[in-house]
Scaffold this active site. Structure first.
Site, PDB file in Angstrom:
ATOM      1  N   ALA A 113       0.861  -1.185   0.000  1.00  0.00           N
ATOM      2  CA  ALA A 113       0.000   0.000   0.000  1.00  0.00           C
ATOM      3  C   ALA A 113       0.897   1.234   0.000  1.00  0.00           C
ATOM      4  O   ALA A 113       2.078   1.166   0.364  1.00  0.00           O
ATOM      5  CB  ALA A 113      -0.894  -0.026   1.228  1.00  0.00           C
ATOM      6  N   GLY A 123       0.599  -5.031   1.099  1.00  0.00           N
ATOM      7  CA  GLY A 123      -0.631  -5.084   0.304  1.00  0.00           C
ATOM      8  C   GLY A 123      -0.417  -5.722  -1.059  1.00  0.00           C
ATOM      9  O   GLY A 123      -1.363  -6.250  -1.645  1.00  0.00           O
ATOM     10  N   GLU A 154       4.712  -5.196   7.154  1.00  0.00           N
ATOM     11  CA  GLU A 154       3.983  -4.115   7.821  1.00  0.00           C
ATOM     12  C   GLU A 154       4.466  -3.879   9.248  1.00  0.00           C
ATOM     13  O   GLU A 154       4.432  -2.751   9.744  1.00  0.00           O
ATOM     14  CB  GLU A 154       2.481  -4.431   7.843  1.00  0.00           C
ATOM     15  CG  GLU A 154       1.782  -4.289   6.507  1.00  0.00           C
ATOM     16  CD  GLU A 154       1.741  -5.569   5.687  1.00  0.00           C
ATOM     17  OE1 GLU A 154       2.563  -6.484   5.944  1.00  0.00           O
ATOM     18  OE2 GLU A 154       0.886  -5.671   4.788  1.00  0.00           O
TER      19      GLU A 154
HETATM   20  C1  HXC Z   1       5.171   4.186  -1.362  1.00  0.00           C
HETATM   21  C2  HXC Z   1       7.047   3.166  -2.151  1.00  0.00           C
HETATM   22  C3  HXC Z   1       6.648   1.932  -1.605  1.00  0.00           C
HETATM   23  C4  HXC Z   1       5.409   1.900  -0.910  1.00  0.00           C
HETATM   24  C5  HXC Z   1       8.534   1.649  -2.571  1.00  0.00           C
HETATM   25  N1  HXC Z   1       8.220   2.947  -2.738  1.00  0.00           N
HETATM   26  N2  HXC Z   1       7.605   1.022  -1.878  1.00  0.00           N
HETATM   27  N3  HXC Z   1       6.316   4.281  -2.024  1.00  0.00           N
HETATM   28  N4  HXC Z   1       4.720   3.053  -0.813  1.00  0.00           N
HETATM   29  N5  HXC Z   1       4.923   0.773  -0.384  1.00  0.00           N
HETATM   30  C6  HXC Z   1       9.000   3.964  -3.435  1.00  0.00           C
HETATM   31  C7  HXC Z   1      10.243   4.364  -2.657  1.00  0.00           C
HETATM   32  O1  HXC Z   1       9.923   5.333  -1.681  1.00  0.00           O
HETATM   33  C8  HXC Z   1      11.093   4.950  -3.759  1.00  0.00           C
HETATM   34  O2  HXC Z   1      10.637   6.251  -4.054  1.00  0.00           O
HETATM   35  C9  HXC Z   1      10.750   4.057  -4.942  1.00  0.00           C
HETATM   36  O3  HXC Z   1       9.506   3.453  -4.652  1.00  0.00           O
HETATM   37  C10 HXC Z   1      11.794   2.967  -5.155  1.00  0.00           C
HETATM   38  O4  HXC Z   1      11.951   2.271  -3.931  1.00  0.00           O
HETATM   39  P1  HXC Z   1      13.374   2.023  -3.246  1.00  0.00           P
HETATM   40  O5  HXC Z   1      13.140   1.776  -1.803  1.00  0.00           O
HETATM   41  O6  HXC Z   1      14.331   3.131  -3.586  1.00  0.00           O
HETATM   42  O7  HXC Z   1      13.838   0.691  -3.987  1.00  0.00           O
HETATM   43  P2  HXC Z   1      14.803  -0.449  -3.422  1.00  0.00           P
HETATM   44  O8  HXC Z   1      15.949   0.148  -2.668  1.00  0.00           O
HETATM   45  O9  HXC Z   1      15.088  -1.344  -4.590  1.00  0.00           O
HETATM   46  O10 HXC Z   1      13.928  -1.239  -2.348  1.00  0.00           O
HETATM   47  C11 HXC Z   1      12.787  -1.968  -2.774  1.00  0.00           C
HETATM   48  C12 HXC Z   1      11.913  -2.333  -1.543  1.00  0.00           C
HETATM   49  C13 HXC Z   1      11.611  -1.050  -0.727  1.00  0.00           C
HETATM   50  C14 HXC Z   1      12.633  -3.359  -0.682  1.00  0.00           C
HETATM   51  C15 HXC Z   1      10.629  -2.986  -2.085  1.00  0.00           C
HETATM   52  O11 HXC Z   1      11.085  -0.042  -1.617  1.00  0.00           O
HETATM   53  C16 HXC Z   1      10.626  -1.250   0.378  1.00  0.00           C
HETATM   54  O12 HXC Z   1      10.950  -1.787   1.412  1.00  0.00           O
HETATM   55  N6  HXC Z   1       9.401  -0.739   0.171  1.00  0.00           N
HETATM   56  C17 HXC Z   1       8.354  -0.746   1.177  1.00  0.00           C
HETATM   57  C18 HXC Z   1       7.792  -2.139   1.337  1.00  0.00           C
HETATM   58  C19 HXC Z   1       6.715  -2.169   2.400  1.00  0.00           C
HETATM   59  O13 HXC Z   1       6.970  -1.822   3.569  1.00  0.00           O
HETATM   60  N7  HXC Z   1       5.521  -2.547   2.022  1.00  0.00           N
HETATM   61  C20 HXC Z   1       4.354  -2.578   2.957  1.00  0.00           C
HETATM   62  C21 HXC Z   1       3.622  -1.267   2.889  1.00  0.00           C
HETATM   63  S1  HXC Z   1       2.357  -1.218   4.088  1.00  0.00           S
HETATM   64  P3  HXC Z   1      11.685   7.462  -4.299  1.00  0.00           P
HETATM   65  O14 HXC Z   1      10.799   8.658  -4.476  1.00  0.00           O
HETATM   66  O15 HXC Z   1      12.584   7.522  -3.120  1.00  0.00           O
HETATM   67  O16 HXC Z   1      12.413   7.046  -5.557  1.00  0.00           O
HETATM   68  C22 HXC Z   1       1.122  -2.095   3.416  1.00  0.00           C
HETATM   69  C23 HXC Z   1      -0.120  -2.178   4.223  1.00  0.00           C
HETATM   70  C24 HXC Z   1      -0.996  -3.313   3.749  1.00  0.00           C
HETATM   71  O17 HXC Z   1       1.209  -2.609   2.339  1.00  0.00           O
HETATM   72  C25 HXC Z   1      -2.350  -3.259   4.373  1.00  0.00           C
HETATM   73  C26 HXC Z   1      -3.321  -2.442   3.618  1.00  0.00           C
HETATM   74  C27 HXC Z   1      -3.461  -2.786   2.194  1.00  0.00           C
END
Ligand code: HXC
Length: 258
Positions: free
Chosen positions: A65, A109, A132
């Site tokens: 998400a 998500g 999460e």
């Molecule tokens: C918003 C996101 C994002 C996310 C990545 N980005 N995931 N933006 N929401 N979930 C953005 C980053 O901020 C970054 O933006 C760009 O995408 C590239 O990501 P990087 O982190 O620079 O890439 P990398 O170093 O290759 O790492 C990849 C990754 C990491 C390991 C997938 O992005 C990550 O950990 N993302 C978050 C994963 C996460 O926590 N997901 C759960 C979300 S909570 P910029 O502008 O800096 O380039 C959730 C709740 C579910 O999902 C319940 C309700 C549905």
């Protein structure tokens, strides 16, 4: 219909939806989920479509998400807007099968969205996780419910409590994914399977999906009764007559979805 956050294509009788926010690793904003629900509902209502494929890009199916959008929301915001239920749940109401073709990250998500689909084809590059807990929240779109049903309690606890990602082969061993395929074949193989499904009788396909899903909602006896009644119902269809006649006459069936 034109969309901002997704792409749609039709391949024969298969509807393909591609999540298309590559700069944010397909982070699942409300706008994206609204469009996804609209597109899937449209394919579901389209008599020329028999099955759907949902995919992302090489790096990410979806990294979760949209954290940027969620970070400042308060309880009343998410409660009043019925966050998740309002639009993510549209996907559950789709009656035709949906295959998730997952390449790269399917996190939070993103993993939950893949699990809302009816089966997952994983590229050998796929990584699944529920991180999460690292953000101070828990999986909110079915992760604590569908994941243990798919992989069992032990691995679901491990993934949700430690945020450990699993790769495609571990996901296949655990029962989360139906097939593991080379990344450059992932969408093609999903489209081929979807085309196969689309070649069968649509009412029969819908009944199979409904009956398998019933297995997770009911005790065995109730599920068996539900299955048996649907099985009986197929004998009222032309497609049952056609399918069985075609076998006996050693020819391919020509289903009319009636
Ligand atoms: C918003 C996101 C994002 C996310 C990545 N980005 N995931 N933006 N929401 N979930 C953005 C980053 O901020 C970054 O933006 C760009 O995408 C590239 O990501 P990087 O982190 O620079 O890439 P990398 O170093 O290759 O790492 C990849 C990754 C990491 C390991 C997938 O992005 C990550 O950990 N993302 C978050 C994963 C996460 O926590 N997901 C759960 C979300 S909570 P910029 O502008 O800096 O380039 C959730 C709740 C579910 O999902 C319940 C309700 C549905």
């Amino acid at each position: 219909m034109s969309y901002t956050n997704i792409l749609t294509e039709v391949h024969g009788k298969v509807g393909l939806v591609t999540l298309n926010r590559p700069k944010q690793l397909n982070a699942l904003s409300d706008a994206l989920i609204d469009e996804l629900g609209t597109a899937l509902a449209a394919f579901d209502a389209d008599d020329t479509i028999g099955c759907m494929v949902l995919t992302g890009n090489d790096k990410a199916f979806a990294a979760g998400a949209d954290i940027g959008a969620m970070s400042q929301w308060g309880f009343v915001d998410v409660y009043r807007n019925d966050y998740i239920t309002r639009n993510w749940e549209t996907i559950r109401r789709v009656r035709k099968p949906i295959i998730a073709a997952v390449r790269g990250f399917a996190l939070g998500g993103g993993c939950e969205l893949a699990m809302m689909c009816d089966m997952i084809f994983a590229a050998d590059t796929a990584r699944f996780g529920q991180p999460e807990v690292k953000l101070g929240v828990l999986p909110g779109a079915g992760g604590t419910q569908r994941l243990p049903r798919a992989v069992g309690k032990a691995k679901a606890m491990d993934m949700c409590l430690t945020a450990r990602m699993i790769d495609a082969s571990e996901a296949e061993r655990a029962g989360l994914v139906a097939r593991v395929v080379p990344a450059d074949r992932c969408v093609a193989e999903a489209l081929e399977a979807a085309a196969t499904i689309s070649s069968y009788s649509l009412p029969t396909v819908l009944m199979i999906k409904e009956s398998i899903n019933r297995a997770f909602e009911s005790p065995l006896n109730e599920g068996l009764l539900f299955e048996r009644r649907l099985f009986h119902a197929t004998f009222a269809t032309s497609d049952q007559k056609e399918g069985m006649s075609a076998f006996l006459e050693k020819r391919l069936p020509s289903f009319t979805n009636r």
